[in-house]
Each structure stands twice: as structure tokens, then as C-alpha cells.
Design a protein around this motif. Structure first.
Motif, PDB file in Angstrom:
ATOM      1  N   GLN A 194     -16.427 -24.641  -2.440  1.00 49.29           N
ATOM      2  CA  GLN A 194     -16.410 -24.553  -3.903  1.00 49.29           C
ATOM      3  C   GLN A 194     -16.741 -25.939  -4.461  1.00 49.29           C
ATOM      4  OE1 GLN A 194     -15.992 -21.518  -5.297  1.00 49.29           O
ATOM      5  NE2 GLN A 194     -15.771 -20.706  -3.219  1.00 49.29           N
ATOM      6  N   GLU A 195     -15.705 -26.770  -4.648  1.00 45.80           N
ATOM      7  CA  GLU A 195     -15.944 -28.127  -5.131  1.00 45.80           C
ATOM      8  C   GLU A 195     -16.407 -29.078  -4.037  1.00 45.80           C
ATOM      9  OE1 GLU A 195     -12.273 -26.612  -7.444  1.00 45.80           O
ATOM     10  OE2 GLU A 195     -13.093 -26.471  -5.417  1.00 45.80           O
ATOM     11  N   THR A 196     -16.114 -28.757  -2.782  1.00 44.28           N
ATOM     12  CA  THR A 196     -16.431 -29.652  -1.668  1.00 44.28           C
ATOM     13  C   THR A 196     -17.247 -28.923  -0.612  1.00 44.28           C
ATOM     14  OG1 THR A 196     -14.363 -29.134  -0.518  1.00 44.28           O
ATOM     15  CG2 THR A 196     -14.302 -30.951  -2.082  1.00 44.28           C
ATOM     16  N   TYR A 197     -17.747 -29.678   0.359  1.00 43.19           N
ATOM     17  CA  TYR A 197     -18.628 -29.130   1.386  1.00 43.19           C
ATOM     18  C   TYR A 197     -17.923 -28.036   2.182  1.00 43.19           C
ATOM     19  CZ  TYR A 197     -21.807 -29.146   5.429  1.00 43.19           C
ATOM     20  OH  TYR A 197     -22.681 -28.796   6.421  1.00 43.19           O
ATOM     21  N   GLU A 198     -18.628 -26.974   2.458  1.00 45.49           N
ATOM     22  CA  GLU A 198     -18.030 -25.783   3.056  1.00 45.49           C
ATOM     23  C   GLU A 198     -17.543 -26.006   4.475  1.00 45.49           C
ATOM     24  OE1 GLU A 198     -19.096 -21.056   3.824  1.00 45.49           O
ATOM     25  OE2 GLU A 198     -20.659 -22.440   3.159  1.00 45.49           O
ATOM     26  N   ALA A 199     -18.323 -26.718   5.297  1.00 44.40           N
ATOM     27  CA  ALA A 199     -17.995 -26.811   6.722  1.00 44.40           C
ATOM     28  C   ALA A 199     -16.747 -27.628   6.978  1.00 44.40           C
ATOM     29  CB  ALA A 199     -19.171 -27.404   7.494  1.00 44.40           C
ATOM     30  N   ALA A 200     -16.654 -28.803   6.365  1.00 44.64           N
ATOM     31  CA  ALA A 200     -15.535 -29.704   6.682  1.00 44.64           C
ATOM     32  C   ALA A 200     -15.582 -30.919   5.779  1.00 44.64           C
ATOM     33  CB  ALA A 200     -15.601 -30.160   8.137  1.00 44.64           C
ATOM     34  N   ARG A 201     -14.472 -31.634   5.748  1.00 46.00           N
ATOM     35  CA  ARG A 201     -14.425 -33.000   5.251  1.00 46.00           C
ATOM     36  C   ARG A 201     -13.691 -33.853   6.273  1.00 46.00           C
ATOM     37  NH1 ARG A 201     -11.949 -33.494  -0.332  1.00 46.00           N
ATOM     38  NH2 ARG A 201     -10.917 -31.551   0.241  1.00 46.00           N
ATOM     39  N   PHE A 202     -13.881 -35.158   6.161  1.00 43.74           N
ATOM     40  CA  PHE A 202     -13.289 -36.108   7.097  1.00 43.74           C
ATOM     41  C   PHE A 202     -12.386 -37.077   6.344  1.00 43.74           C
ATOM     42  CE2 PHE A 202     -17.495 -36.090   9.758  1.00 43.74           C
ATOM     43  CZ  PHE A 202     -17.253 -34.772  10.143  1.00 43.74           C
ATOM     44  N   VAL A 203     -11.345 -37.546   7.031  1.00 46.20           N
ATOM     45  CA  VAL A 203     -10.530 -38.655   6.537  1.00 46.20           C
ATOM     46  C   VAL A 203      -9.906 -39.334   7.751  1.00 46.20           C
ATOM     47  CG1 VAL A 203      -8.360 -37.362   6.194  1.00 46.20           C
ATOM     48  CG2 VAL A 203      -8.875 -39.349   4.746  1.00 46.20           C
ATOM     49  N   TYR A 204      -9.662 -40.627   7.637  1.00 38.75           N
ATOM     50  CA  TYR A 204      -9.107 -41.411   8.731  1.00 38.75           C
ATOM     51  C   TYR A 204      -7.763 -42.004   8.328  1.00 38.75           C
ATOM     52  CZ  TYR A 204     -13.701 -41.299  10.957  1.00 38.75           C
ATOM     53  OH  TYR A 204     -14.867 -40.881  11.548  1.00 38.75           O
ATOM     54  N   SER A 205      -6.940 -42.336   9.337  1.00 32.31           N
ATOM     55  CA  SER A 205      -5.695 -43.065   9.075  1.00 32.31           C
ATOM     56  C   SER A 205      -5.295 -43.826  10.330  1.00 32.31           C
ATOM     57  CB  SER A 205      -4.571 -42.122   8.638  1.00 32.31           C
ATOM     58  OG  SER A 205      -4.069 -41.379   9.739  1.00 32.31           O
ATOM     59  N   ASN A 206      -4.364 -44.755  10.169  1.00 27.30           N
ATOM     60  CA  ASN A 206      -3.846 -45.543  11.285  1.00 27.30           C
ATOM     61  C   ASN A 206      -2.413 -45.126  11.598  1.00 27.30           C
ATOM     62  OD1 ASN A 206      -6.175 -47.210  11.553  1.00 27.30           O
ATOM     63  ND2 ASN A 206      -5.491 -48.420   9.806  1.00 27.30           N
ATOM     64  N   LEU A 207      -2.078 -45.019  12.878  1.00 27.76           N
ATOM     65  CA  LEU A 207      -0.709 -44.744  13.291  1.00 27.76           C
ATOM     66  C   LEU A 207       0.077 -46.056  13.284  1.00 27.76           C
ATOM     67  CD1 LEU A 207       1.474 -42.842  14.434  1.00 27.76           C
ATOM     68  CD2 LEU A 207       0.576 -43.360  16.726  1.00 27.76           C
ATOM     69  N   LEU A 208       1.184 -46.084  12.542  1.00 26.37           N
ATOM     70  CA  LEU A 208       2.010 -47.281  12.450  1.00 26.37           C
ATOM     71  C   LEU A 208       3.043 -47.303  13.566  1.00 26.37           C
ATOM     72  CD1 LEU A 208       2.499 -47.261   8.575  1.00 26.37           C
ATOM     73  CD2 LEU A 208       0.698 -48.364   9.917  1.00 26.37           C
TER      74      LEU A 208
END
Length: 289
Positions: A238-252
Motif C-alpha cells: 500500500q504505502e510501502t514496497y510489497e515484497a519487504a522492507r529492511f532495517v538494521y540494529s545493534n545488539l547491546l
């Protein structure tokens, strides 16, 4: 409000993409989350312009010799800026050897290529990149397929890139998650948008609360204490890409991780048909927006 990356690109291309993690800006601990996100978004566009905008072709290699050059008689027809015959890419047991054509001006790491050479593909940090004219070539691996990835800075797609636009930064989408470790790390087979299978390392799930709901996502581990999330949510298609989105984070060190969905982005495969990306695992399909 969900975070959206929209690419304004003249060709309006939407297709598939493989993840190749973007580089991330490192900022001081005293900066506000808003400033951090503003810097991250600027760096993300800079990286995209450098690493993705110029990709202008992806050609699967068949077993045996594959001729390549700008002439129409080649197995792989390259952009006009390439020599008429660059040479042959010979695929044998998943090893790709390049054999330059007589008289072709081809370089590798700034040095002329004068004889056959086995090429390092893009599974390693510094893949071998051949240069012929303004055209750059790298062997790309997706599943069991070896392809020739072509970069052309003069392509219509490269010139048509107008930059990203973003939703306003909303800090309620910046959440602290708790890492729940698996008994043993695992290698997960993941289908990509070219219907091929890639493998990713995963060590557990991250549990967090967003919009009053307790949610879990399973990240892939790209390096020690670095998480890569591939997900869908209620905005996908709908508002975003159909297949997927990506995001990253760090483990503290305390077992938590900060996931800032203000940095969730539509991957290159949302804009470029010559890239591939993983399909989210079933457990990474969120019902919230």
C-alpha cells in the motif's frame, strides 16, 4: 504513521532485489534521535547513489563460454559504452573465468587484463570488478545462479534518480527490543524475489512493544552483534514496497537492541529490476502498520 521510503525515479521501475547491506553513519551518543535519523537518511541516499543507481543489467551465465560486448552478436549485450567484444566469461563448476578479447581495453583494479583470470564474485567484501570503457562488471551470486551485474553511469535509470522522500520522523517507532537467543545459531534457507534460495545466519528473535502490541521479529546476523531485519507489515503493498522492507540494529551488551523504524527503507529491488532481495520469513510479517 509508518516510515516509508519512496524513490522518485523517472522510469518508475519496481522489481526484485538481493540484500547487500548498506553502510551506516556512526554518530555521537549525545545527538538526539531526530538528528541521528536525519544524518542516517542523508547517508542512506549517498550510499544508494554510489552503490545502486548505476546498476543497469543482470545477465545469468550459462555453463561454458558467454561472450560479452556491445555488439548485438554477443551472448550478453552490454551498453554502447563497452567495447564491441569485451571477451568471454566461462562458467565451470560455479567458477567464472574471464578471457579478454584480443585488443579489448579491460582493467581490473586499475591494471590491464591481458590473459584469462578467475574472478572473485560478490560473496566476498571486495569482488573483482572489470572495467571496459565506462562499464563496470561484477559476478553476482544468487542461490546457485552466477550472473554478470552491469553498472553504467550513463544509463537512463542512473540519470533518472531524483532522490528519496520520507515520512516525518516519529519517535514512537523507535523501540527497545529484548533479544531471545536460540539454543544454537542456525542457517536459514530464504527464498528471494528471483525464486532462488539464499542462506542467512540467525541466532534468535527480538521481542518489542509497538503501538500497544507485543511483537517479535527474527533478524539475520550479518556480523557479531549486528542485526538485519527483513519484514512486511500492514503498509506493505500500500504505502510501502510489497515484497519487504529492511532495517538494521545493534545488539547491546545488556541483551537489548534499539530498532528505529524511522530507518526502515524500501530495498533497492523496489526500484531496480536488476537486483534481488530476500522474501520475509512468515514470522516476520507484522499485522500492525
Amino acid at each position: 504513521m509508518d516510515v516509508l521510503v519512496v524513490m522518485a525515479i523517472a522510469l518508475g521501475l519496481t522489481a526484485a532485489c538481493r540484500n547487500e547491506p548498506a553502510k551506516h553513519v556512526i554518530v555521537g551518543a549525545t545527538e538526539s534521535p531526530v538528528t541521528v535519523n536525519e544524518k542516517w537518511r542523508a547517508k542512506h541516499e549517498e550510499d544508494y547513489r554510489r552503490d545502486w543507481v548505476t546498476i543497469a543489467g543482470l545477465h545469468p551465465l550459462k555453463a561454458g563460454p558467454n561472450t560479452a560486448g556491445s555488439a548485438e552478436t554477443n551472448d550478453i549485450v552490454l551498453p554502447a559504452a563497452a567495447p564491441p567484444l569485451l571477451g568471454r566469461f566461462v562458467l565451470t563448476n560455479q567458477i567464472v573465468r574471464f578471457e579478454p578479447a584480443v585488443g579489448a581495453q579491460v582493467t581490473l583494479n586499475g591494471q590491464p587484463v591481458t590473459g584469462p583470470i578467475d574472478l572473485r564474485d560478490d560473496r566476498v567484501p571486495k569482488a573483482d570488478e572489470l572495467v571496459g570503457g565506462d562499464i563496470r562488471l561484477v559476478v553476482h551470486v544468487s542461490g546457485d545462479t552466477r550472473s554478470l551485474r552491469v553498472r553504467d553511469p550513463s544509463s537512463a535509470q542512473a540519470k533518472g534518480f531524483l532522490g528519496f522522500s520520507w515520512f516525518p520522523i516519529d519517535l514512537q517507532y523507535r523501540v527497545v527490543g529484548r533479544f531471545i537467543k536460540d539454543a544454537q545459531p542456525q542457517q536459514i534457507k530464504v527464498l528471494n524475489t528471483f525464486s532462488e534460495v539464499d542462506e542467512y545466519k540467525s541466532e534468535g528473535v527480538v521481542e518489542f512493544t509497538l503501538l500497544g502490541q507485543t511483537l517479535r521479529l527474527r533478524p539475520f546476523t550479518t556480523r557479531p552483534k549486528r542485526f538485519y531485519f527483513v519484514f512486511r507489515d500492514a503498509s506493505s503493498g500500500q504505502e510501502t514496497y510489497e515484497a519487504a522492507r529492511f532495517v538494521y540494529s545493534n545488539l547491546l551488551d545488556d541483551g537489548t537492541t534499539v530498532i528505529d523504524f524511522n530507518q526502515a527503507y524500501n530495498p533497492p529491488c523496489a526500484f531496480n529490476p536488476f537486483t534481488t532481495c530476500p522474501i520475509p520469513l512468515k514470522e516476520n510479517r507484522l499485522t500492525v502498520k
